[in-house]
Design a protein around this motif. Structure first.
Motif, PDB file in Angstrom:
ATOM      1  N   GLU A  38      30.671  61.333  15.234  1.00 42.40           N
ATOM      2  CA  GLU A  38      31.416  62.586  15.112  1.00 42.40           C
ATOM      3  C   GLU A  38      30.475  63.789  15.213  1.00 42.40           C
ATOM      4  O   GLU A  38      30.818  64.809  15.829  1.00 42.40           O
ATOM      5  CB  GLU A  38      32.161  62.615  13.772  1.00 42.40           C
ATOM      6  N   VAL A  39      29.283  63.672  14.638  1.00 44.18           N
ATOM      7  CA  VAL A  39      28.282  64.737  14.748  1.00 44.18           C
ATOM      8  C   VAL A  39      27.900  64.943  16.214  1.00 44.18           C
ATOM      9  O   VAL A  39      27.821  66.076  16.706  1.00 44.18           O
ATOM     10  CB  VAL A  39      27.029  64.411  13.896  1.00 44.18           C
ATOM     11  N   VAL A  40      27.657  63.842  16.930  1.00 41.62           N
ATOM     12  CA  VAL A  40      27.292  63.923  18.350  1.00 41.62           C
ATOM     13  C   VAL A  40      28.452  64.488  19.175  1.00 41.62           C
ATOM     14  O   VAL A  40      28.237  65.303  20.087  1.00 41.62           O
ATOM     15  CB  VAL A  40      26.862  62.533  18.866  1.00 41.62           C
ATOM     16  N   LYS A  41      29.668  64.087  18.842  1.00 43.20           N
ATOM     17  CA  LYS A  41      30.839  64.623  19.540  1.00 43.20           C
ATOM     18  C   LYS A  41      30.939  66.132  19.336  1.00 43.20           C
ATOM     19  O   LYS A  41      31.202  66.890  20.282  1.00 43.20           O
ATOM     20  CB  LYS A  41      32.105  63.935  19.015  1.00 43.20           C
ATOM     21  N   THR A  42      30.698  66.573  18.108  1.00 40.13           N
ATOM     22  CA  THR A  42      30.696  68.014  17.810  1.00 40.13           C
ATOM     23  C   THR A  42      29.576  68.717  18.559  1.00 40.13           C
ATOM     24  O   THR A  42      29.746  69.826  19.078  1.00 40.13           O
ATOM     25  CB  THR A  42      30.543  68.238  16.288  1.00 40.13           C
ATOM     26  N   ALA A  62      28.981  72.425  25.430  1.00 39.89           N
ATOM     27  CA  ALA A  62      29.925  72.887  26.453  1.00 39.89           C
ATOM     28  C   ALA A  62      30.160  74.384  26.298  1.00 39.89           C
ATOM     29  O   ALA A  62      30.242  75.124  27.289  1.00 39.89           O
ATOM     30  CB  ALA A  62      31.242  72.121  26.336  1.00 39.89           C
ATOM     31  N   LEU A  63      30.230  74.842  25.051  1.00 41.93           N
ATOM     32  CA  LEU A  63      30.397  76.273  24.781  1.00 41.93           C
ATOM     33  C   LEU A  63      29.126  77.053  25.138  1.00 41.93           C
ATOM     34  O   LEU A  63      29.202  78.187  25.616  1.00 41.93           O
ATOM     35  CB  LEU A  63      30.759  76.496  23.309  1.00 41.93           C
ATOM     36  N   LEU A 118      20.787  70.881  27.809  1.00 39.34           N
ATOM     37  CA  LEU A 118      22.146  71.359  28.041  1.00 39.34           C
ATOM     38  C   LEU A 118      23.108  70.240  28.456  1.00 39.34           C
ATOM     39  O   LEU A 118      24.267  70.501  28.744  1.00 39.34           O
ATOM     40  CB  LEU A 118      22.147  72.455  29.116  1.00 39.34           C
ATOM     41  N   GLU A 119      22.624  69.004  28.463  1.00 43.17           N
ATOM     42  CA  GLU A 119      23.444  67.896  28.918  1.00 43.17           C
ATOM     43  C   GLU A 119      24.257  67.305  27.755  1.00 43.17           C
ATOM     44  O   GLU A 119      24.075  67.667  26.605  1.00 43.17           O
ATOM     45  CB  GLU A 119      22.562  66.809  29.544  1.00 43.17           C
ATOM     46  N   GLU A 120      25.132  66.373  28.094  1.00 43.51           N
ATOM     47  CA  GLU A 120      25.906  65.675  27.065  1.00 43.51           C
ATOM     48  C   GLU A 120      25.124  64.490  26.508  1.00 43.51           C
ATOM     49  O   GLU A 120      24.274  63.912  27.188  1.00 43.51           O
ATOM     50  CB  GLU A 120      27.242  65.182  27.633  1.00 43.51           C
TER      51      GLU A 120
END
Length: 416
Positions: A210-214, A220-221, A314-316
């Motif tokens: 969940e931390v990584v998802k956030t 992205a922002l 800046l990547e996912e």
């Protein structure tokens, strides 16, 4: 300013009484927190007022409960700490705040008097000085990496030995490969085990996901923000660009940082169209240097377009396997490895933001920054953008040649 100086003198007069200094620093941080909470600066947008309050609170909370804190550096993978509700205290932020209290000179001198080299980075000397005077209460854990800053490992080893606190140093290979990812992932699994052992609590892998998802939502922002950065006039002071490091590094992955970037994107959409001249900074900003404050804080003629340090990744990140994803993030950081990787990221940012000038402030003791200066100068020349580099100190104000800096900075800005 007089009030701050008076308070500084009171702190310095009590340096032989660490408990009292602790209380004075805590009171100063608390007062600052409530001041910025109730008396918001109307010159800055909502997002930056939020960041101001959040940054002060982050430092204050980490210091308030050292038994639930870990000392880290800017590039440590704090996702594990956030997932386990452990408060990170990062060296660079603490030392900057001590410079804000105007006591960094005393702390630097203390570190040097105890055998630290005068060429060591002043962020580290300030932190070590506070530790030597027992102003800093020892944490339960320390974590750093081998990447970027050559002062990290000796500083953390010294502090770990001095305080008898467990330390984990994550070795980051220069080059990306499958083997390198496996190597770093193995270390991160060991970090998680060590944190569980030291803090006597389990790491919930779902919470880490969940931390990584956030964090991915936040990045992205960040990318969306960059789409407007070349068109809008934003970030009015040196301090706020440096405060961005709280959000882009140590606390990224937290709900608060996600909320900040949501507000930031909305604010930049509403910001006025770009006017005056914009300056892009390489690495660090000398937020306490008088000339820079005079020219870049709330100045209609010149404004800060950004700095590469806030966009070093800046990547996912892989949400399904967060250990692997964080390992890749560390290896692929634009400051890790050969200078070409950093130059490629700077080129990407410059082409997107299109600043009118580039300034590199070479912080004393930061060898990786100084070593790449002329390569970055060549890049600026290739892109047809004026480039200025200055030597100085982002923490210890005594090392800044204000007269010389003013002459060179004024000539550069006049040229623009």
């Amino acid at each position: 300013m007089d009030t701050i100086r008076i308070y500084t003198n009171i702190i310095k007069e009590n340096m032989d009484r660490p408990e009292k200094v602790n209380k004075l620093i805590n009171f100063g941080l608390t007062a600052a927190y409530y001041y910025v909470s109730f008396f918001k600066d109307k010159r800055i947008p909502k997002s930056l007022n939020y960041l101001n309050k959040y940054s002060i609170k982050s430092i204050k909370d980490s210091l308030a409960n050292p038994q639930n804190s870990a000392w880290v550096n800017l590039f440590a993978p704090s996702e594990f700490l956030i997932a386990m509700d452990i408060k990170p205290l990062f060296i660079e932020a603490y030392s900057s705040f001590m410079s804000g209290f105007f006591i960094e000179d005393y702390l630097v001198d203390t570190a040097e008097s105890r055998g630290m080299s005068n060429t060591l980075c002043s962020y580290h000397k300030t932190f070590i000085g506070a530790s030597e005077l027992n102003i800093l209460k020892k944490p339960k854990f320390m974590m750093t990496t081998s990447m970027i800053c050559d002062a990290n490992i000796p500083t953390f080893k010294y502090l770990s030995k001095k305080h008898g606190v467990p330390l984990y140093i994550i070795d980051i290979p220069y080059k990306y490969s499958k083997d390198a990812v496996v190597y770093v992932k193995k270390q991160l699994l060991e970090v998680a085990e060590k944190l569980e052992e030291v803090f006597n609590r389990k790491l919930d892998t779902d919470k880490l996901r969940e931390v990584v998802k956030t964090e991915n939502k936040t990045r992205a922002l960040m990318r969306e923000y960059l789409n407007y950065a070349g068109e809008k006039r934003f970030l009015p002071t040196m301090t706020f660009e440096m405060y961005m490091l709280f959000a882009s590094h140590v606390f990224i992955g937290s709900k608060e940082v996600l909320h900040f970037y949501e507000m930031l994107v909305e604010d930049i959409k509403r910001a006025p169209e770009r006017s005056g001249k914009s300056i892009f900074f390489i690495h660090l900003l000398p937020m306490f240097e008088k000339n820079f404050k005079d020219y870049f804080n709330f100045n209609d003629k010149f404004h800060i377009a950004g700095s590469d340090l806030n966009y070093d990744f800046l990547e996912e990140i892989d949400e399904n396997d967060p250990f692997k994803g964080i390992a890749e993030k560390l290896i692929l950081n634009s400051f890790n490895g050969e200078i070409n990787r950093k130059v490629a990221r700077i080129r990407e940012l410059i082409e997107k933001i299109k600043p009118d000038g580039i300034i590199q402030f070479c912080h004393l003791g930061c060898k990786q920054s100084m070593g790449g200066t002329f390569i970055i100068k060549n890049l600026a020349s290739e892109l047809g953008i004026p480039f200025l580099y200055l030597d100085g100190d982002c923490v210890d104000k005594r090392n800044n040649q204000e007269g010389q800096n003013r002459t060179r900075l004024e000539a550069f800005l006049e040229m623009l």
